[in-house]
Design a protein around this motif. Structure first.
Motif, PDB file in Angstrom:
ATOM      1  N   THR A 285       0.836  -1.198   0.000  1.00  0.00           N
ATOM      2  CA  THR A 285       0.000   0.000   0.000  1.00  0.00           C
ATOM      3  C   THR A 285       0.869   1.246   0.000  1.00  0.00           C
ATOM      4  O   THR A 285       1.717   1.409   0.877  1.00  0.00           O
ATOM      5  CB  THR A 285      -0.935   0.032   1.221  1.00  0.00           C
ATOM      6  OG1 THR A 285      -1.745  -1.139   1.230  1.00  0.00           O
ATOM      7  CG2 THR A 285      -1.835   1.259   1.168  1.00  0.00           C
ATOM      8  N   PHE A 286       0.619   2.091  -0.983  1.00  0.00           N
ATOM      9  CA  PHE A 286       1.317   3.376  -1.100  1.00  0.00           C
ATOM     10  C   PHE A 286       0.508   4.449  -0.387  1.00  0.00           C
ATOM     11  O   PHE A 286      -0.724   4.475  -0.495  1.00  0.00           O
ATOM     12  CB  PHE A 286       1.450   3.722  -2.577  1.00  0.00           C
ATOM     13  CG  PHE A 286       2.047   5.068  -2.861  1.00  0.00           C
ATOM     14  CD1 PHE A 286       1.302   6.230  -2.727  1.00  0.00           C
ATOM     15  CD2 PHE A 286       3.347   5.171  -3.300  1.00  0.00           C
ATOM     16  CE1 PHE A 286       1.846   7.472  -3.002  1.00  0.00           C
ATOM     17  CE2 PHE A 286       3.907   6.411  -3.590  1.00  0.00           C
ATOM     18  CZ  PHE A 286       3.157   7.550  -3.435  1.00  0.00           C
ATOM     19  N   SER A 287       1.185   5.331   0.310  1.00  0.00           N
ATOM     20  CA  SER A 287       0.500   6.495   0.880  1.00  0.00           C
ATOM     21  C   SER A 287       1.487   7.641   1.004  1.00  0.00           C
ATOM     22  O   SER A 287       2.701   7.438   0.912  1.00  0.00           O
ATOM     23  CB  SER A 287      -0.111   6.172   2.245  1.00  0.00           C
ATOM     24  OG  SER A 287       0.896   5.859   3.180  1.00  0.00           O
ATOM     25  N   ARG A 288       0.972   8.830   1.188  1.00  0.00           N
ATOM     26  CA  ARG A 288       1.829   9.992   1.367  1.00  0.00           C
ATOM     27  C   ARG A 288       1.210  10.934   2.386  1.00  0.00           C
ATOM     28  O   ARG A 288      -0.016  11.003   2.524  1.00  0.00           O
ATOM     29  CB  ARG A 288       2.074  10.715   0.040  1.00  0.00           C
ATOM     30  CG  ARG A 288       0.881  11.412  -0.562  1.00  0.00           C
ATOM     31  CD  ARG A 288       1.215  11.979  -1.944  1.00  0.00           C
ATOM     32  NE  ARG A 288       2.192  13.053  -1.879  1.00  0.00           N
ATOM     33  CZ  ARG A 288       2.899  13.485  -2.929  1.00  0.00           C
ATOM     34  NH1 ARG A 288       2.739  12.907  -4.114  1.00  0.00           N
ATOM     35  NH2 ARG A 288       3.756  14.480  -2.799  1.00  0.00           N
ATOM     36  N   ASP A 289       2.059  11.650   3.091  1.00  0.00           N
ATOM     37  CA  ASP A 289       1.640  12.644   4.070  1.00  0.00           C
ATOM     38  C   ASP A 289       2.354  13.936   3.702  1.00  0.00           C
ATOM     39  O   ASP A 289       3.531  14.112   4.021  1.00  0.00           O
ATOM     40  CB  ASP A 289       2.013  12.184   5.481  1.00  0.00           C
ATOM     41  CG  ASP A 289       1.507  13.120   6.560  1.00  0.00           C
ATOM     42  OD1 ASP A 289       1.240  14.308   6.252  1.00  0.00           O
ATOM     43  OD2 ASP A 289       1.393  12.690   7.712  1.00  0.00           O
ATOM     44  N   ASN A 290       1.651  14.818   3.019  1.00  0.00           N
ATOM     45  CA  ASN A 290       2.290  16.048   2.547  1.00  0.00           C
ATOM     46  C   ASN A 290       2.717  16.946   3.700  1.00  0.00           C
ATOM     47  O   ASN A 290       3.690  17.684   3.590  1.00  0.00           O
ATOM     48  CB  ASN A 290       1.361  16.796   1.609  1.00  0.00           C
ATOM     49  CG  ASN A 290       1.250  16.123   0.250  1.00  0.00           C
ATOM     50  OD1 ASN A 290       2.150  15.398  -0.179  1.00  0.00           O
ATOM     51  ND2 ASN A 290       0.145  16.351  -0.434  1.00  0.00           N
ATOM     52  N   ALA A 291       2.003  16.884   4.813  1.00  0.00           N
ATOM     53  CA  ALA A 291       2.368  17.702   5.973  1.00  0.00           C
ATOM     54  C   ALA A 291       3.733  17.296   6.526  1.00  0.00           C
ATOM     55  O   ALA A 291       4.458  18.119   7.084  1.00  0.00           O
ATOM     56  CB  ALA A 291       1.305  17.592   7.055  1.00  0.00           C
ATOM     57  N   LYS A 292       4.068  16.025   6.362  1.00  0.00           N
ATOM     58  CA  LYS A 292       5.353  15.516   6.838  1.00  0.00           C
ATOM     59  C   LYS A 292       6.355  15.331   5.708  1.00  0.00           C
ATOM     60  O   LYS A 292       7.468  14.851   5.935  1.00  0.00           O
ATOM     61  CB  LYS A 292       5.157  14.177   7.556  1.00  0.00           C
ATOM     62  CG  LYS A 292       4.335  14.274   8.826  1.00  0.00           C
ATOM     63  CD  LYS A 292       4.233  12.928   9.515  1.00  0.00           C
ATOM     64  CE  LYS A 292       3.444  13.035  10.818  1.00  0.00           C
ATOM     65  NZ  LYS A 292       3.326  11.715  11.500  1.00  0.00           N
ATOM     66  N   SER A 293       5.947  15.677   4.480  1.00  0.00           N
ATOM     67  CA  SER A 293       6.814  15.497   3.304  1.00  0.00           C
ATOM     68  C   SER A 293       7.361  14.077   3.239  1.00  0.00           C
ATOM     69  O   SER A 293       8.559  13.856   3.016  1.00  0.00           O
ATOM     70  CB  SER A 293       7.972  16.508   3.320  1.00  0.00           C
ATOM     71  OG  SER A 293       7.501  17.827   3.242  1.00  0.00           O
ATOM     72  N   THR A 294       6.483  13.125   3.420  1.00  0.00           N
ATOM     73  CA  THR A 294       6.896  11.729   3.492  1.00  0.00           C
ATOM     74  C   THR A 294       5.933  10.847   2.704  1.00  0.00           C
ATOM     75  O   THR A 294       4.723  11.083   2.719  1.00  0.00           O
ATOM     76  CB  THR A 294       6.940  11.256   4.957  1.00  0.00           C
ATOM     77  OG1 THR A 294       7.855  12.088   5.686  1.00  0.00           O
ATOM     78  CG2 THR A 294       7.414   9.813   5.048  1.00  0.00           C
TER      79      THR A 294
END
Length: 125
Positions: A69-78
């Motif tokens: 599963t791919f995910s991203r957290d833009n607030a953490k730049s991760t």
């Protein structure tokens, strides 16, 4: 410019899980489409997962679909790659990559502009 640093790799047994992380520098992380690739010894770098259009639409390689599963957290730049039900054939160095322009071609490494240094994942049988 974006700098990418992967972490979370390791040695696990078949059936185990791992979560890879890719931390990005730069203030414009949210504008980049991101992807994960892997490269096993003696093999070419292959596509694993991506969000080609930098939105909620995701793309997976058939070999990992339903397990990763791919995910991203833009607030953490991760960005993350959660890998479940790992198999020995998943053994490889895993890389995250960033591309300035989204859209088609997300499975091709040559469409990405920035790469991390990679993190080793080894799955024993």
């Amino acid at each position: 410019q974006v700098q990418l640093v992967e972490s979370g790799g390791g040695l696990v047994q078949a059936g185990d899980s791992l979560r890879l992380s890719c931390a990005a520098s730069g203030r414009t992380f949210s504008t980049y489409a991101m992807g994960w690739f892997r490269q096993a010894p003696g093999k070419e770098r292959e596509f694993v997962a991506a969000n080609p259009w930098n939105d909620s639409r995701l793309l997976y390689a058939d070999s990992v679909k339903g397990r990763f599963t791919f995910s991203r957290d833009n607030a953490k730049s991760t960005v993350y790659l959660v890998m479940n039900s790992l198999r020995p054939e998943d053994t490889a160095v895993y890389y995250c990559a960033a591309r300035r322009f989204g859209g088609s071609g997300a499975e091709r490494p040559d469409t990405y502009d920035y790469w991390g240094q990679g993190t080793q994942v080894t799955v024993s049988s």
